[in-house]
Design a protein around this motif. Structure first.
Motif, PDB file in Angstrom:
ATOM      1  N   LEU A   1       1.052  -4.597 -24.158  1.00  0.00           N
ATOM      2  CA  LEU A   1       1.879  -5.752 -23.818  1.00  0.00           C
ATOM      3  C   LEU A   1       3.339  -5.354 -23.635  1.00  0.00           C
ATOM      4  O   LEU A   1       4.076  -5.989 -22.858  1.00  0.00           O
ATOM      5  CB  LEU A   1       1.761  -6.814 -24.909  1.00  0.00           C
ATOM      6  N   SER A   2       3.770  -4.299 -24.297  1.00  0.00           N
ATOM      7  CA  SER A   2       5.173  -3.866 -24.199  1.00  0.00           C
ATOM      8  C   SER A   2       5.553  -3.482 -22.770  1.00  0.00           C
ATOM      9  O   SER A   2       6.741  -3.467 -22.427  1.00  0.00           O
ATOM     10  CB  SER A   2       5.428  -2.686 -25.148  1.00  0.00           C
ATOM     11  N   LEU A   3       4.551  -3.213 -21.931  1.00  0.00           N
ATOM     12  CA  LEU A   3       4.829  -2.871 -20.536  1.00  0.00           C
ATOM     13  C   LEU A   3       5.377  -4.059 -19.756  1.00  0.00           C
ATOM     14  O   LEU A   3       5.826  -3.898 -18.615  1.00  0.00           O
ATOM     15  CB  LEU A   3       3.553  -2.334 -19.868  1.00  0.00           C
ATOM     16  N   LEU A   4       5.343  -5.257 -20.350  1.00  0.00           N
ATOM     17  CA  LEU A   4       5.974  -6.417 -19.703  1.00  0.00           C
ATOM     18  C   LEU A   4       7.457  -6.162 -19.461  1.00  0.00           C
ATOM     19  O   LEU A   4       8.052  -6.729 -18.537  1.00  0.00           O
ATOM     20  CB  LEU A   4       5.829  -7.666 -20.582  1.00  0.00           C
ATOM     21  N   GLN A   5       8.067  -5.289 -20.278  1.00  0.00           N
ATOM     22  CA  GLN A   5       9.492  -4.998 -20.128  1.00  0.00           C
ATOM     23  C   GLN A   5       9.803  -4.315 -18.806  1.00  0.00           C
ATOM     24  O   GLN A   5      10.952  -4.324 -18.352  1.00  0.00           O
ATOM     25  CB  GLN A   5       9.958  -4.111 -21.291  1.00  0.00           C
ATOM     26  N   GLN A   6       8.774  -3.730 -18.172  1.00  0.00           N
ATOM     27  CA  GLN A   6       8.979  -3.018 -16.915  1.00  0.00           C
ATOM     28  C   GLN A   6       8.778  -3.908 -15.688  1.00  0.00           C
ATOM     29  O   GLN A   6       8.991  -3.482 -14.562  1.00  0.00           O
ATOM     30  CB  GLN A   6       8.034  -1.822 -16.843  1.00  0.00           C
ATOM     31  N   VAL A   7       8.354  -5.141 -15.909  1.00  0.00           N
ATOM     32  CA  VAL A   7       8.112  -6.058 -14.793  1.00  0.00           C
ATOM     33  C   VAL A   7       9.442  -6.637 -14.316  1.00  0.00           C
ATOM     34  O   VAL A   7      10.281  -7.050 -15.119  1.00  0.00           O
ATOM     35  CB  VAL A   7       7.175  -7.208 -15.214  1.00  0.00           C
ATOM     36  N   ASP A   8       9.618  -6.636 -12.999  1.00  0.00           N
ATOM     37  CA  ASP A   8      10.795  -7.274 -12.405  1.00  0.00           C
ATOM     38  C   ASP A   8      10.485  -8.760 -12.239  1.00  0.00           C
ATOM     39  O   ASP A   8       9.765  -9.162 -11.332  1.00  0.00           O
ATOM     40  CB  ASP A   8      11.102  -6.626 -11.048  1.00  0.00           C
ATOM     41  N   TRP A   9      11.035  -9.573 -13.125  1.00  0.00           N
ATOM     42  CA  TRP A   9      10.724 -10.998 -13.135  1.00  0.00           C
ATOM     43  C   TRP A   9      11.611 -11.816 -12.188  1.00  0.00           C
ATOM     44  O   TRP A   9      11.418 -13.028 -12.067  1.00  0.00           O
ATOM     45  CB  TRP A   9      10.881 -11.573 -14.543  1.00  0.00           C
ATOM     46  N   SER A  10      12.570 -11.163 -11.541  1.00  0.00           N
ATOM     47  CA  SER A  10      13.486 -11.912 -10.683  1.00  0.00           C
ATOM     48  C   SER A  10      12.725 -12.540  -9.516  1.00  0.00           C
ATOM     49  O   SER A  10      11.753 -11.980  -9.006  1.00  0.00           O
ATOM     50  CB  SER A  10      14.588 -10.996 -10.147  1.00  0.00           C
ATOM     51  N   ILE A  11      13.178 -13.708  -9.114  1.00  0.00           N
ATOM     52  CA  ILE A  11      12.488 -14.434  -8.045  1.00  0.00           C
ATOM     53  C   ILE A  11      12.601 -13.705  -6.717  1.00  0.00           C
ATOM     54  O   ILE A  11      11.845 -13.975  -5.779  1.00  0.00           O
ATOM     55  CB  ILE A  11      13.038 -15.872  -7.950  1.00  0.00           C
ATOM     56  N   SER A  12      13.533 -12.743  -6.633  1.00  0.00           N
ATOM     57  CA  SER A  12      13.710 -11.964  -5.403  1.00  0.00           C
ATOM     58  C   SER A  12      12.751 -10.782  -5.311  1.00  0.00           C
ATOM     59  O   SER A  12      12.747 -10.054  -4.312  1.00  0.00           O
ATOM     60  CB  SER A  12      15.156 -11.468  -5.303  1.00  0.00           C
ATOM     61  N   ASN A  13      11.925 -10.562  -6.341  1.00  0.00           N
ATOM     62  CA  ASN A  13      10.965  -9.459  -6.321  1.00  0.00           C
ATOM     63  C   ASN A  13      10.020  -9.635  -5.131  1.00  0.00           C
ATOM     64  O   ASN A  13       9.301 -10.639  -5.051  1.00  0.00           O
ATOM     65  CB  ASN A  13      10.173  -9.442  -7.628  1.00  0.00           C
ATOM     66  N   PRO A  14       9.978  -8.679  -4.204  1.00  0.00           N
ATOM     67  CA  PRO A  14       9.128  -8.837  -3.011  1.00  0.00           C
ATOM     68  C   PRO A  14       7.640  -8.921  -3.330  1.00  0.00           C
ATOM     69  O   PRO A  14       6.855  -9.398  -2.507  1.00  0.00           O
ATOM     70  CB  PRO A  14       9.455  -7.590  -2.180  1.00  0.00           C
ATOM     71  N   ASP A  15       7.224  -8.466  -4.531  1.00  0.00           N
ATOM     72  CA  ASP A  15       5.808  -8.559  -4.896  1.00  0.00           C
ATOM     73  C   ASP A  15       5.321 -10.008  -4.859  1.00  0.00           C
ATOM     74  O   ASP A  15       4.163 -10.273  -4.526  1.00  0.00           O
ATOM     75  CB  ASP A  15       5.584  -8.004  -6.309  1.00  0.00           C
ATOM     76  N   TRP A  16       6.191 -10.929  -5.221  1.00  0.00           N
ATOM     77  CA  TRP A  16       5.765 -12.320  -5.309  1.00  0.00           C
ATOM     78  C   TRP A  16       5.433 -12.924  -3.942  1.00  0.00           C
ATOM     79  O   TRP A  16       4.662 -13.875  -3.856  1.00  0.00           O
ATOM     80  CB  TRP A  16       6.832 -13.191  -5.968  1.00  0.00           C
ATOM     81  N   GLU A  17       6.018 -12.348  -2.876  1.00  0.00           N
ATOM     82  CA  GLU A  17       5.822 -12.932  -1.549  1.00  0.00           C
ATOM     83  C   GLU A  17       4.353 -12.941  -1.129  1.00  0.00           C
ATOM     84  O   GLU A  17       3.907 -13.829  -0.413  1.00  0.00           O
ATOM     85  CB  GLU A  17       6.650 -12.169  -0.505  1.00  0.00           C
ATOM     86  N   ARG A  18       3.600 -11.971  -1.552  1.00  0.00           N
ATOM     87  CA  ARG A  18       2.191 -11.934  -1.162  1.00  0.00           C
ATOM     88  C   ARG A  18       1.291 -12.524  -2.250  1.00  0.00           C
ATOM     89  O   ARG A  18       0.071 -12.424  -2.178  1.00  0.00           O
ATOM     90  CB  ARG A  18       1.743 -10.503  -0.849  1.00  0.00           C
ATOM     91  N   GLY A  19       1.925 -13.142  -3.243  1.00  0.00           N
ATOM     92  CA  GLY A  19       1.155 -13.703  -4.334  1.00  0.00           C
ATOM     93  C   GLY A  19       1.298 -15.194  -4.479  1.00  0.00           C
ATOM     94  O   GLY A  19       0.571 -15.967  -3.864  1.00  0.00           O
ATOM     95  N   PHE A  20       2.277 -15.626  -5.278  1.00  0.00           N
ATOM     96  CA  PHE A  20       2.363 -17.043  -5.590  1.00  0.00           C
ATOM     97  C   PHE A  20       3.664 -17.698  -5.135  1.00  0.00           C
ATOM     98  O   PHE A  20       3.903 -18.866  -5.398  1.00  0.00           O
ATOM     99  CB  PHE A  20       2.190 -17.260  -7.103  1.00  0.00           C
ATOM    100  N   LEU A  21       4.512 -16.932  -4.422  1.00  0.00           N
ATOM    101  CA  LEU A  21       5.737 -17.504  -3.890  1.00  0.00           C
ATOM    102  C   LEU A  21       5.479 -17.928  -2.450  1.00  0.00           C
ATOM    103  O   LEU A  21       5.180 -17.096  -1.593  1.00  0.00           O
ATOM    104  CB  LEU A  21       6.868 -16.480  -3.956  1.00  0.00           C
ATOM    105  N   VAL A  22       5.567 -19.216  -2.199  1.00  0.00           N
ATOM    106  CA  VAL A  22       5.267 -19.750  -0.882  1.00  0.00           C
ATOM    107  C   VAL A  22       6.473 -20.515  -0.357  1.00  0.00           C
ATOM    108  O   VAL A  22       6.922 -21.483  -0.985  1.00  0.00           O
ATOM    109  CB  VAL A  22       4.042 -20.689  -0.921  1.00  0.00           C
ATOM    110  N   LYS A  23       7.011 -20.059   0.773  1.00  0.00           N
ATOM    111  CA  LYS A  23       8.173 -20.715   1.394  1.00  0.00           C
ATOM    112  C   LYS A  23       9.313 -20.901   0.410  1.00  0.00           C
ATOM    113  O   LYS A  23       9.961 -21.949   0.346  1.00  0.00           O
ATOM    114  CB  LYS A  23       7.759 -22.063   1.994  1.00  0.00           C
ATOM    115  N   GLY A  24       9.548 -19.871  -0.399  1.00  0.00           N
ATOM    116  CA  GLY A  24      10.658 -19.896  -1.334  1.00  0.00           C
ATOM    117  C   GLY A  24      10.400 -20.641  -2.621  1.00  0.00           C
ATOM    118  O   GLY A  24      11.259 -20.678  -3.514  1.00  0.00           O
ATOM    119  N   GLY A  25       9.227 -21.245  -2.753  1.00  0.00           N
ATOM    120  CA  GLY A  25       8.885 -21.980  -3.970  1.00  0.00           C
ATOM    121  C   GLY A  25       7.649 -21.407  -4.625  1.00  0.00           C
ATOM    122  O   GLY A  25       6.860 -20.687  -3.998  1.00  0.00           O
TER     123      GLY A  25
END
Length: 373
Positions: free
Chosen positions: A317-341
């Motif tokens: 679980l400590s590996l959570l510290q390595q996750v980029d949680w910022s909303i600008s993380n490009p990983d989110w674009e192909r996941g759960f970020l849709v049209k900026g929301g």
């Protein structure tokens, strides 16, 4: 209750609304089917004075009456009477004129304006627990003044009802085990205790809180799914003793408190808000880790970690510290970020769960693309 002249005699209190008399009485539960028979066939909406009976709701309400026969609450049933009725006051003094007996012909037609599902549920509950029939339900009785006015009365009775906020419903629920576990965990996990909106299911832009209680509830259900599923291995008719039940709830609380305290330690932003170094609104705007989709995913990841790595789950679980949680993380674009929301769909939760499992060293299938709306 019956007289030789074929009347019902109901104890009643007389009141005035909109210049018209109405009456408040009590009815034994066993008489509800007699007073309020269900319609044999469904009429078109324009020809009836209430919504269609949703029979799928009835078993759930009946089960509530049966399982909580010593501690249930039932609101009054509002109905109209189509008949010539007589009110006999107990006396002539001011207060005495308000209390008396209501004489209602046996061929009177009673039409429920509000409470038909409670009436139907009581009839079903009586089959399992006949003793309920000796308890009473409050009746609010109006004089029938035509279909149009009855329809208006139904509309008026339901116009100002506001659905109970999911968070407030959980906060006020002292009967359901999952709600009790939820509140115990929130109380013992500092970030939850200090940063949770306990009344509303959503946060406004200026709220000093990070989480909604209803979102934590979904995350808790996901986290404790491994414990809930283990119950299925017990015999179908097995009933836990009070001591076993208390021990199980204690185990759930301890496990959840340990997990969420660890999560809060590995997401530094939560600590910054807790220490008032950063505003909660700023964190909610710029990061995704406090949103309901991510919380639920963290719950599902926790269930997997506790199951697969029962001794070393915190190290993973400590590996959570390595996750980029910022909303600008490009990983989110192909996941759960849709049209900026942030999409709150089930597919988004699944995507985020698989994403975090990979980051924490849990073996999963290839991360799926979340469908676009």
């Amino acid at each position: 209750m019956l007289t030789p002249s074929f009347e019902y005699i109901l104890p009643a209190i007389r009141g005035i609304q909109a210049g018209r008399e109405y009456y408040v009485s009590m009815c034994p539960v066993r008489f509800l089917p007699k007073f309020f028979p269900l319609d044999a066939e469904e009429l078109p909406p324009s020809l009836r004075a209430k919504r269609a009976l949703n029979r799928a709701r009835i078993p759930e309400i009946a089960d509530y009456f049966v399982k909580n026969s010593g501690n249930y609450t039932c609101g009054a049933i509002a109905a109209s009477i189509d008949a010539d009725i007589t009110f006999e006051a107990v006396g002539n003094l001011a207060e005495e004129r308000k209390i008396g007996r209501l004489r209602v012909p046996m061929d009177a037609k009673f039409t429920i304006n509000d409470g038909q599902h409670r009436r139907a549920a009581f009839e079903m509950a009586l089959q399992e627990n006949p003793q309920l029939g000796y308890e009473t339900v409050a009746l609010i009785l109006f004089l029938d003044i035509g279909l149009e006015n009855s329809q208006q009365k139904f509309a008026d009775l339901n116009s100002f009802q506001v659905p109970l906020e999911s968070s407030l419903s959980l906060l006020y629920n002292h009967r359901d085990d999952s709600a009790l576990v939820l509140k115990a965990v929130v109380k013992q996990v500092e970030v939850f205790r200090c940063l949770t909106q306990m009344e509303k299911g959503s946060l406004n832009g200026r709220s000093p809180k990070l989480f909604a209680l209803s979102a934590i509830d979904r995350a808790m259900i996901a986290l404790l799914s491994n414990i809930h599923s283990s119950k299925q291995t017990k015999p179908p008719r097995y009933r836990a003793t009070k001591q076993e039940k208390e021990a199980e709830l204690t185990q759930q609380i301890q496990q959840a408190v340990s997990y969420w305290n660890a999560v809060s330690n590995f997401i530094p932003d939560w600590q910054l808000v807790l220490q008032k170094q950063v505003a909660a609104a700023e964190i909610r705007r710029d990061s995704v880790h406090c949103h309901s989709v991510v919380l639920e995913s963290l719950g599902e990841v926790g269930a997997a970690l506790l199951s697969v790595f029962s001794e070393s789950w915190e190290e993973h679980l400590s590996l959570l510290q390595q996750v980029d949680w910022s909303i600008s993380n490009p990983d989110w674009e192909r996941g759960f970020l849709v049209k900026g929301g942030i999409s709150k769909s089930r597919a988004s939760v699944n995507w985020m769960t698989d994403y975090l499992k990979k980051r924490l060293g849990l073996e999963t299938a290839d991360t799926p693309e979340a469908p676009r709306p």
